[in-house]
Design an enzyme around this catalytic site. Sequence first.
Site, mmCIF file in Angstrom:
data_model
loop_
_atom_site.group_PDB
_atom_site.id
_atom_site.type_symbol
_atom_site.label_atom_id
_atom_site.label_comp_id
_atom_site.label_asym_id
_atom_site.label_seq_id
_atom_site.Cartn_x
_atom_site.Cartn_y
_atom_site.Cartn_z
ATOM 1 C CE LYS A 9 -25.363 -45.222 17.151
ATOM 2 N NZ LYS A 9 -24.291 -45.824 17.994
ATOM 3 C CG ASN A 112 -20.774 -45.327 16.813
ATOM 4 O OD1 ASN A 112 -21.896 -44.868 16.961
ATOM 5 N ND2 ASN A 112 -20.444 -46.543 17.207
HETATM 6 P P1 ATP Z 1 -24.670 -50.161 17.342
HETATM 7 O O1 ATP Z 1 -25.342 -51.150 18.264
HETATM 8 O O2 ATP Z 1 -24.929 -48.714 17.734
HETATM 9 O O3 ATP Z 1 -24.936 -50.424 15.905
HETATM 10 P P2 ATP Z 1 -22.237 -51.656 17.547
HETATM 11 O O4 ATP Z 1 -23.122 -52.852 17.419
HETATM 12 O O5 ATP Z 1 -21.119 -51.501 16.565
HETATM 13 O O6 ATP Z 1 -23.079 -50.323 17.498
HETATM 14 P P3 ATP Z 1 -22.250 -52.075 20.389
HETATM 15 O O7 ATP Z 1 -21.194 -52.883 21.059
HETATM 16 O O8 ATP Z 1 -23.600 -52.676 20.183
HETATM 17 O O9 ATP Z 1 -21.637 -51.569 18.990
HETATM 18 O O10 ATP Z 1 -22.379 -50.721 21.186
HETATM 19 C C1 ATP Z 1 -23.526 -49.906 21.064
HETATM 20 C C2 ATP Z 1 -23.110 -48.466 21.038
HETATM 21 O O11 ATP Z 1 -22.561 -48.121 22.318
HETATM 22 C C3 ATP Z 1 -21.986 -48.128 20.058
HETATM 23 O O12 ATP Z 1 -22.435 -47.918 18.750
HETATM 24 C C4 ATP Z 1 -21.426 -46.861 20.661
HETATM 25 O O13 ATP Z 1 -22.256 -45.724 20.382
HETATM 26 C C5 ATP Z 1 -21.498 -47.185 22.141
HETATM 27 N N1 ATP Z 1 -20.262 -47.818 22.629
HETATM 28 C C6 ATP Z 1 -19.828 -49.076 22.368
HETATM 29 N N2 ATP Z 1 -18.658 -49.331 22.971
HETATM 30 C C7 ATP Z 1 -18.332 -48.194 23.643
HETATM 31 C C8 ATP Z 1 -17.223 -47.800 24.480
HETATM 32 N N3 ATP Z 1 -16.238 -48.643 24.756
HETATM 33 N N4 ATP Z 1 -17.246 -46.549 24.968
HETATM 34 C C9 ATP Z 1 -18.250 -45.685 24.714
HETATM 35 N N5 ATP Z 1 -19.328 -45.994 23.942
HETATM 36 C C10 ATP Z 1 -19.361 -47.220 23.411
#
Ligand code: ATP
Length: 138
Positions: A9, A112
């Site tokens: 990212k 992240n």
């Molecule tokens: P990714 O899809 O990026 O691999 P993930 O599957 O661990 O991450 P998801 O729930 O799919 O998490 O969320 C997608 C992305 O949205 C996260 O990686 C993060 O960048 C953002 N995100 C998730 N939860 C939050 C939150 N509560 N507040 C702000 N940003 C969030």
Amino acid sequence: MERTLAIIKPDAVAAGVIGEVIRRIEGEGLTVAAMRLARLSERETEGFYYVHRQRPFFGSLVKFMTSGPCVLLVLRGTDAVVRWRNLMGSTDPSKAEPGTLRSLFGTNIERNAVHGSDSEDSASFEVNYFFKGTEIVG
Ligand code: ATP
Ligand code: MG
């Protein structure tokens, strides 16, 4: 053999850890099958994160993901989806297991460092979203 989509990212690219992340991917025994540096558009990002469109953080997430270049990768290997997710760690870097990429390079739950497909179905959607078949060479 499975394929999964990984994204380094914009926060991690800006921090100068592209090489570190790829070193750990290769160290885990996953193969880079395709790779591209890209500055995502808002439209592209909204389509990619379509499942999250109703979430309160959606606007902020799109802003973050379009804030600078990121690296898009297709990874290949046995159980690639779950192995890449394990290497990434939990969504929230403060809760991610020590030694995982998000624990090492993430800043907060939004910034992240890395993305990974969360299932074989989403991997198939996400790989095809960013790559043509002819671009997947590994
Ligand atoms: P990714 O899809 O990026 O691999 P993930 O599957 O661990 O991450 P998801 O729930 O799919 O998490 O969320 C997608 C992305 O949205 C996260 O990686 C993060 O960048 C953002 N995100 C998730 N939860 C939050 C939150 N509560 N507040 C702000 N940003 C969030
Ligand atoms: Mg996800």
